[in-house]
Design a protein around this motif. Structure first.
Motif: not given
Length: 115
Positions: A8-9, A60-63, A89-94, A101-109
Motif C-alpha cells: 500500500a505504501l 492515502l486512505a488505504d495506507v 517531499y512526501g515521496d521522499k518520506l514514503l 516496513s519491508v525490513i520489518a516484514a522480512r525480520g518477522r518472516a
C-alpha cells in the motif's frame, strides 16, 4: 507492518510523484497555453489532475487503514498533496516508510522461519 502495508505504501509512492507534478506541470501549462493561444486545455488537464488527486486520496486512505497511521501524519500527507511540488517531499518520506516496513516484514518472516 506486513507485506500488504508495504505494498500500500508503494502504491501511494507510485501515485504521489505524478500527482505532485500534475498541478504545476499540467494546470499551469494549460492555463498559460490558453492565454497565449486559442487552444484551451484547462478542462481536460484539470480533469487529469483531479483523477490523479482522487487516486492519491484513495491510496492515502488505504495506507491510513493498513499502517494505522495517526491522523496528524495523514493530514500532513494531504497537505503535501495540496501544495505544488509537495508530493515530491512526501515521496521522499514514503520511501523511508516503505523501506522500514519491508525490513520489518522480512525480520518477522525470518523470525517465524527460525521458530
Amino acid at each position: 507492518m506486513d507485506t500488504k502495508t508495504a505494498s500500500a505504501l508503494h502504491r501511494l509512492r507510485l501515485i504521489s510523484v505524478p500527482e505532485a507534478l500534475s498541478f504545476p506541470a499540467l494546470l499551469i501549462f494549460g492555463s498559460l497555453l490558453s492565454r497565449i493561444s486559442d487552444i484551451n486545455l484547462v478542462m481536460p488537464l484539470g480533469a487529469l489532475h483531479g483523477i490523479l488527486f482522487t487516486l492519491y486520496l484513495v491510496q492515502l486512505a488505504d495506507v491510513w487503514n493498513r499502517a494505522k497511521w495517526p491522523f496528524k501524519r495523514v493530514a500532513f500527507f494531504f497537505l503535501l498533496a495540496v501544495l505544488p511540488f509537495g508530493g515530491l517531499y512526501g515521496d521522499k518520506l514514503l520511501k523511508r516508510y516503505e523501506a522500514d516496513s519491508v525490513i520489518a516484514a522480512r525480520g518477522r518472516a525470518e523470525a517465524a522461519a527460525e521458530a
